[in-house]
Design an enzyme around this catalytic site. Sequence first.
Site, PDB file in Angstrom:
ATOM      1  N   GLU A 198       0.828  -1.205   0.000  1.00 53.25           N
ATOM      2  CA  GLU A 198       0.000   0.000   0.000  1.00 53.25           C
ATOM      3  C   GLU A 198       0.865   1.260   0.000  1.00 53.25           C
ATOM      4  O   GLU A 198       0.516   2.265  -0.642  1.00 53.25           O
ATOM      5  CB  GLU A 198      -0.948   0.010   1.203  1.00 53.25           C
ATOM      6  CG  GLU A 198      -2.045  -1.055   1.140  1.00 53.25           C
ATOM      7  CD  GLU A 198      -1.613  -2.433   1.609  1.00 53.25           C
ATOM      8  OE1 GLU A 198      -0.427  -2.597   2.004  1.00 53.25           O
ATOM      9  OE2 GLU A 198      -2.448  -3.357   1.593  1.00 53.25           O
ATOM     10  N   GLU A 320     -17.493   1.218  -9.829  1.00 53.21           N
ATOM     11  CA  GLU A 320     -17.651   0.227 -10.904  1.00 53.21           C
ATOM     12  C   GLU A 320     -18.273  -1.015 -10.299  1.00 53.21           C
ATOM     13  O   GLU A 320     -17.941  -1.403  -9.185  1.00 53.21           O
ATOM     14  CB  GLU A 320     -16.276  -0.139 -11.510  1.00 53.21           C
ATOM     15  CG  GLU A 320     -16.387  -1.105 -12.685  1.00 53.21           C
ATOM     16  CD  GLU A 320     -15.057  -1.753 -13.088  1.00 53.21           C
ATOM     17  OE1 GLU A 320     -14.064  -1.025 -13.305  1.00 53.21           O
ATOM     18  OE2 GLU A 320     -15.027  -2.994 -13.173  1.00 53.21           O
TER      19      GLU A 320
END
Length: 539
Positions: A198, A320
């Site tokens: 990350e 999405e």
Amino acid sequence: MWTRNVIVAAASLAQAWPHPGGSAVIPIPQSPPSNAGVPLENFVSFSIEFSYFPDYAGNATHPNTFSNSLLENIRAYSGSKPYIRVGGSSQDNALFVESQQEGAILNFASPTADQPANLTFGPNFFQSYHTWPNTTFTHGFNLKYNSTAAHEALLAEAPYACSSLRGQLLAWELGNEADGYSFGYPGSPAYRPASYNEADYVSEWLNLTRAIRAAMRKSCPDLASNSEYEYYAPSFASSPGFSMLDQIKAWDAGLDTDHDLKVFATHHYQAAATDPGISLQATLMNHTVTAASVNYVINQSNVMHAQPGYPPNLPFILGEGNSLARQGAPGLSNSFGAALWGVDANLLLASQNISRFHMHQGTNYRYQAWQPIDTPRVTKGTKAPYYGNIAVAAFLGDLTVPANRPHVINLPLANELQAAYASYVHGQLSKIMLINLHDFNATEGNNYTTPTHRGVQTFELQIPDSCSDRTASVQRLLANGSDAVSGVTFDGYSYNYELAGGKPVLLGNVTRGETVRAGWGGVMRVGVEDSSAVMITFS
Ligand SMILES: *[C@@H]1O[C@H](CO)[C@@H](O)[C@H](O)[C@H]1NC(C)=O
Ligand SMILES: *[C@@H]1O[C@H](CO)[C@@H](O)[C@H](O)[C@H]1NC(C)=O
Ligand SMILES: *[C@@H]1O[C@H](CO)[C@@H](O)[C@H](O)[C@H]1NC(C)=O
Ligand SMILES: *[C@@H]1O[C@H](CO)[C@@H](O)[C@H](O)[C@H]1NC(C)=O
Ligand SMILES: *[C@@H]1O[C@H](CO)[C@@H](O)[C@H](O)[C@H]1NC(C)=O
Ligand SMILES: *[C@@H]1O[C@H](CO)[C@@H](O)[C@H](O)[C@H]1NC(C)=O
Ligand SMILES: *[C@@H]1O[C@H](CO)[C@@H](O)[C@H](O)[C@H]1NC(C)=O
Ligand SMILES: *[C@@H]1O[C@H](CO)[C@@H](O)[C@H](O)[C@H]1NC(C)=O
Ligand SMILES: *[C@@H]1O[C@H](CO)[C@@H](O)[C@H](O)[C@H]1NC(C)=O
Ligand SMILES: *[C@@H]1O[C@H](CO)[C@@H](O)[C@H](O)[C@H]1NC(C)=O
Ligand SMILES: *[C@@H]1O[C@H](CO)[C@@H](O)[C@H](O)[C@H]1NC(C)=O
Ligand SMILES: *[C@@H]1O[C@H](CO)[C@@H](O)[C@H](O)[C@H]1NC(C)=O
């Protein structure tokens, strides 16, 4: 917490008013609870695969007016055109080539692949942002390609992007599902080492969003200001077994260091086209299954809102998603059953305060709301799932003025093949949506050897006193059966391409114009055919 209380209330009402079939009278609260969901403008939004955006929108010389009509139909209910996110996996396989004349050149590894292995696009690609009047977009930049040449291409693209999108820009996006970069999609190599974490992602994201901003400062200083320069991020798949990065850790690693997140966007599909044993009834037309899928998203939203430094007013959205990942499955995600799933899933998300859902689209995809052009694989046309978008837009109504936005609640039911929602405007009951998910397959129904019967379930609603003497109108979402891929209507209207290029056409052979009123004791009874939905509007 509130949901649990109402389940108890519903159960005790069931004991008080048993009736044949054993279902309960559904109590409709007088006013919305304080934790009801309030959707943002353009809750009904779309995500269009980057490589197929020119198919959907057309270009300056060939605008796609069919697509525009379908967006306009939604605007007629929601007050503004759906927001369009231009992105998806192909955004991360796209390279800007400044000297290229063609809008986009798609390179397919095989003729039957759903997506190009890669594409190049030139300045004319941006013409496609100007074919639909009054439409607002997000434009997706490539984060995955990280060679020096790719970074140079990205910074060459930035001035074209900002000058083209000025006045129509919702936000930018950098990277699609970066949590899969070190994993690789099926058939695609890994683009980062297994050690990619990350902190690496955030440092790349910050570096490049700052570089893009610096490029825009030169060509579009107005769009590089603090208030205008904003992103949809992190746009992770956030899928168990797929994600190599965690969006919570990405947040904690400083994703919003520059305070340029417009929304916190995540992606979600209910299931995948490649999952074993999928069927309409078991996978999409079962409220328990849909609720489990939606709860996965709600939990992410709750967890994010609990992160240190997460601004309370930073919306959490689905940037999405759709029914079945991997572009959908024929016979399932392109059918009317998937439209009914869409109504259930969208309204459940809205009721839980997920602010917006960009349903993903692509040329030839099996879950598409519409096919924008003729191809050897799929005929240009309005597809069954679109009618689910219409019904959701009709239910949520005009979202442009914050004070007029509905407060949406789910009405818990014992029968997992039913779903019900209520909306309140200015504190008053406005609409009820009833969905009968019991599978009726029209092909089987029309089997003259062994036909099956299409049942009707009667929903009984305990209407609050304030509305119990009002006549309500009834609008139906109908097709011949869950398996229908054509012949779908909402309130008697077809939006099919063949009839008027996607503009509404009132059919003479479909039930509409019904009204309903609560009877004795404030109980309203509404029959809903198997595999259909009904919207009740109190005016
Ligand atoms: C515009 O679209 C038409 C039809 O698809 C196509 O023939 C033409 O090449 C496109 N123009 C550009 C600049 O890509
Ligand atoms: C783009 O995809 C095509 C088709 O698979 C392939 O031949 C080509 O090498 C790819 N180009 C790049 C730059 O990866
Ligand atoms: C765009 O929206 C504005 C403001 O609502 C309206 O006046 C105008 O007619 C719209 N343009 C088109 C082409 O729809
Ligand atoms: C691209 O990413 C790889 C893996 O994270 C890294 O080793 C490489 O240095 C990056 N290249 C550039 C130009 O940033
Ligand atoms: C940071 O951005 C610059 C472009 O301004 C690029 O050249 C460089 O490779 C990027 N570094 C990383 C680690 O992504
Ligand atoms: C609905 O889905 C749940 C969870 O998979 C399952 O237990 C239940 O049997 C299904 N109900 C029907 C009626 O198919
Ligand atoms: C919610 O998400 C967190 C973080 O991913 C996870 O640890 C937790 O188990 C989830 N809770 C539920 C109820 O799914
Ligand atoms: C719903 O989300 C919006 C936008 O993030 C937020 O302002 C609002 O407080 C949330 N409502 C509830 C009930 O959590
Ligand atoms: C009609 O049903 C029978 C018995 O289930 C089956 O054998 C036949 O294939 C079906 N016909 C069609 C057209 O579905
Ligand atoms: C509908 O029934 C037909 C005939 O039995 C079958 O072939 C088809 O797969 C069914 N469709 C769905 C979506 O279940
Ligand atoms: C729906 O059913 C009616 C009556 O059986 C039939 O005439 C019509 O062709 C069917 N529509 C579709 C799209 O299959
Ligand atoms: C209703 O009329 C339309 C348009 O003429 C036709 O395509 C459709 O099959 C009809 N539907 C039914 C249920 O008969």
